[in-house]
Design a protein around this motif. Structure first.
Motif, PDB file in Angstrom:
ATOM      1  N   ARG A   1      38.935   0.024  41.318  1.00  7.91           N
ATOM      2  CA  ARG A   1      39.267   1.263  42.035  1.00  7.91           C
ATOM      3  C   ARG A   1      40.766   1.489  41.914  1.00  7.91           C
ATOM      4  O   ARG A   1      41.556   0.542  41.875  1.00  7.91           O
ATOM      5  CB  ARG A   1      38.906   1.145  43.520  1.00  7.91           C
ATOM      6  CG  ARG A   1      37.452   0.950  43.794  1.00  7.91           C
ATOM      7  CD  ARG A   1      36.775   2.284  44.102  1.00  7.91           C
ATOM      8  NE  ARG A   1      35.346   2.221  44.051  1.00  7.91           N
ATOM      9  CZ  ARG A   1      34.554   1.636  44.923  1.00  7.91           C
ATOM     10  NH1 ARG A   1      35.054   1.014  45.966  1.00  7.91           N
ATOM     11  NH2 ARG A   1      33.248   1.659  44.774  1.00  7.91           N
TER      12      ARG A   1
ATOM     13  N   ASP B   1      32.906  -5.813  49.572  1.00  3.90           N
ATOM     14  CA  ASP B   1      33.534  -5.696  50.896  1.00  3.90           C
ATOM     15  C   ASP B   1      35.022  -5.992  50.820  1.00  3.90           C
ATOM     16  O   ASP B   1      35.835  -5.320  51.459  1.00  3.90           O
ATOM     17  CB  ASP B   1      32.886  -6.652  51.910  1.00  3.90           C
ATOM     18  CG  ASP B   1      31.498  -6.207  52.321  1.00  3.90           C
ATOM     19  OD1 ASP B   1      31.086  -5.093  51.945  1.00  3.90           O
ATOM     20  OD2 ASP B   1      30.834  -6.983  53.019  1.00  3.90           O
TER      21      ASP B   1
ATOM     22  N   ASN C   1      36.750  -3.007  49.195  1.00  7.05           N
ATOM     23  CA  ASN C   1      36.875  -1.891  50.135  1.00  7.05           C
ATOM     24  C   ASN C   1      37.960  -2.147  51.180  1.00  7.05           C
ATOM     25  O   ASN C   1      38.717  -1.235  51.542  1.00  7.05           O
ATOM     26  CB  ASN C   1      35.530  -1.601  50.796  1.00  7.05           C
ATOM     27  CG  ASN C   1      34.543  -0.973  49.832  1.00  7.05           C
ATOM     28  OD1 ASN C   1      34.933  -0.330  48.867  1.00  7.05           O
ATOM     29  ND2 ASN C   1      33.267  -1.187  50.078  1.00  7.05           N
ATOM     30  N   LYS C   2      38.057  -3.377  51.677  1.00  6.65           N
ATOM     31  CA  LYS C   2      39.096  -3.716  52.648  1.00  6.65           C
ATOM     32  C   LYS C   2      40.484  -3.607  52.029  1.00  6.65           C
ATOM     33  O   LYS C   2      41.428  -3.138  52.678  1.00  6.65           O
ATOM     34  CB  LYS C   2      38.882  -5.124  53.204  1.00  6.65           C
ATOM     35  CG  LYS C   2      37.714  -5.211  54.156  1.00  6.65           C
ATOM     36  CD  LYS C   2      37.492  -6.642  54.625  1.00  6.65           C
ATOM     37  CE  LYS C   2      36.270  -6.742  55.510  1.00  6.65           C
ATOM     38  NZ  LYS C   2      35.997  -8.134  55.900  1.00  6.65           N
TER      39      LYS C   2
END
Length: 88
Positions: free
Chosen positions: A5, A73, A76-77
């Motif tokens: 990302r 996860d 994303n964090k």
């Protein structure tokens, strides 16, 4: 490499020691390696020294990559941490 990302550094001081430590701590929770890329330079996200060596000022675009999809996860964090300017 695995899933990536893009993010942009928003805090005024960029990635200095405190944000680097925050990134490394989160990356350490991953089952496999987490990478941060600035252009063609890659850093292991669990290494504060590697992160500081990237020299990432405000406005710098980075890619955060996880090797194992089960680490979504953590990815994303990390994205939220950067997007929130490391709480600064």
């Amino acid at each position: 490499r695995g899933l990536s990302r893009r993010v942009v550094i928003k805090n005024d001081l960029g990635i200095h020691a405190r944000p680097a430590a925050m990134i490394a701590k989160l990356a350490g929770d991953a089952k496999s390696d987490v990478w941060i890329a600035k252009g063609k330079k890659w850093a292991n996200a669990s290494s504060v020294i590697d992160l500081l060596a990237l020299v990432c000022p405000k406005g710098e675009g980075l890619s955060i990559t996880i090797d194992d999809p089960s680490d979504i996860d953590v990815l994303n964090k990390l994205i939220m941490l950067v997007e929130n300017g490391f709480g600064e």
